[in-house]
Scaffold this active site. Sequence first.
Site, short mmCIF file in Angstrom:
data_model
loop_
_atom_site.label_atom_id
_atom_site.label_comp_id
_atom_site.label_asym_id
_atom_site.label_seq_id
_atom_site.Cartn_x
_atom_site.Cartn_y
_atom_site.Cartn_z
N CYS A 104 0.82 -1.21 0.00
CA CYS A 104 0.00 0.00 0.00
C CYS A 104 0.86 1.27 0.00
O CYS A 104 1.71 1.44 -0.85
CB CYS A 104 -0.99 -0.06 1.17
SG CYS A 104 -2.41 1.02 0.96
N HIS A 105 0.66 2.16 0.97
CA HIS A 105 1.41 3.41 1.05
C HIS A 105 2.86 3.21 1.50
O HIS A 105 3.65 4.15 1.49
CB HIS A 105 0.72 4.39 2.02
CG HIS A 105 -0.46 5.08 1.44
ND1 HIS A 105 -1.72 4.51 1.42
CD2 HIS A 105 -0.59 6.30 0.86
CE1 HIS A 105 -2.57 5.36 0.86
NE2 HIS A 105 -1.91 6.45 0.50
#
Length: 170
Positions: A104-105
């Site tokens: 993800c991030h």
Amino acid sequence: MSKRKIALFVEEVYNDLEFWYPYYRMKEAGFEVVVVGTGKQETFKSKFGMPVKPDVVSSAVKTEELAGVIIPGGYAPDKMRIDPAMLKIVQELFNDGKLVASICHAGWVLISAGVVKGKKATGCIMIKDDLVNAGAEYLDQEVVVDGNLITSRVPDDLPAFCQEILKNLA
């Protein structure tokens, strides 16, 4: 010993699933999971308030004792990426050919550590431009493996993400 020890980063507002799923999956596979925090506080809370107390602060980590690192997403990577010790851990493990995995991030941490240039990678769509601008080839796939670098997009990708991590560590 080092073959069976893996770091798992944590910071405030981490993604619950992206932290706990790999945590228990690695333990189930027989790994010692060392939770590494930035040292800014004693306990970090997830997006949904689940507390985690790190085992060690990032500045005390010795990468020669580790088989690799897993970096969960959420909003935590925005804080992890400004911790020089966390970036050093990522750089050293990456340069030693050991596992560096992000979801993800968490691709932001890879970018700040300078390890994505010329690599194939993925992450949540919100950081696609960041990865591309850092020199990575962005692939919209559930998991991307480029050497010792393993990346995934979102919590739904966790089964494939963890399978590739375990394959790398075998």
